[in-house]
Design an enzyme around this catalytic site. Sequence first.
Site, short mmCIF file in Angstrom:
data_model
loop_
_atom_site.label_atom_id
_atom_site.label_comp_id
_atom_site.label_asym_id
_atom_site.label_seq_id
_atom_site.Cartn_x
_atom_site.Cartn_y
_atom_site.Cartn_z
N HIS A 1 9.64 -7.17 -9.87
CA HIS A 1 8.49 -8.02 -10.21
C HIS A 1 7.38 -7.16 -10.79
O HIS A 1 7.14 -6.05 -10.34
CB HIS A 1 7.99 -8.80 -8.99
CG HIS A 1 7.76 -7.98 -7.76
ND1 HIS A 1 8.79 -7.53 -6.96
CD2 HIS A 1 6.62 -7.52 -7.19
CE1 HIS A 1 8.30 -6.84 -5.94
NE2 HIS A 1 6.98 -6.80 -6.07
N ILE B 1 0.91 -14.54 -3.21
CA ILE B 1 0.45 -15.19 -1.98
C ILE B 1 -0.71 -14.42 -1.33
O ILE B 1 -1.48 -15.00 -0.55
CB ILE B 1 1.64 -15.33 -0.99
CG1 ILE B 1 1.45 -16.46 -0.03
CG2 ILE B 1 1.94 -14.02 -0.28
CD1 ILE B 1 2.72 -16.85 0.74
N ASN C 1 5.81 -1.79 -8.32
CA ASN C 1 6.06 -0.94 -7.16
C ASN C 1 7.56 -0.79 -7.04
O ASN C 1 8.27 -1.78 -6.86
CB ASN C 1 5.48 -1.60 -5.90
CG ASN C 1 3.97 -1.68 -5.94
OD1 ASN C 1 3.31 -0.77 -6.42
ND2 ASN C 1 3.42 -2.77 -5.44
#
Length: 113
Positions: free
Chosen positions: A99, A31, A86
């Site tokens: 992810h 996004i 991360n």
Amino acid sequence: MSDCIFCQIAAKEVPADLVYEDDQVVAFRDINPQAPVHLLVIPRKHISGLDTAGEADLPVLGRLAAVVADLARKEGLEAGYRLVVNNGPDAGQAVEHLHYHLLGGRKMSWPPG
Ligand code: DGP
């Protein structure tokens, strides 16, 4: 997990620009893209981070890597790309569902910030 945004995206309860899905893996556009191509590639199963993935998750970790390589080809990233996970607060992990960030389409610098 019902309150996890990435679980909700995988279940199509929250809209996202999906670019790939199979029974184990879902990929969609970030996004807040940090590169011309910025995809998030996630397991359907809720795994909070790489550090909590167990032995039983090894097949899906391999599947994630294979999907990343395939998507990089499909997105035309022949010149290269970066794969980022991360994990934890020091790395700035904001969403606690494992992810892989697939970033490409521009020259990357090193070291990362
Ligand atoms: P990280 O810091 O590694 O946890 O990155 C989380 C990323 O997830 C961040 O780049 C923004 C993205 N993101 C967060 N919420 C949503 C969402 O609802 N939809 C999409 N497409 N991306 C999201």
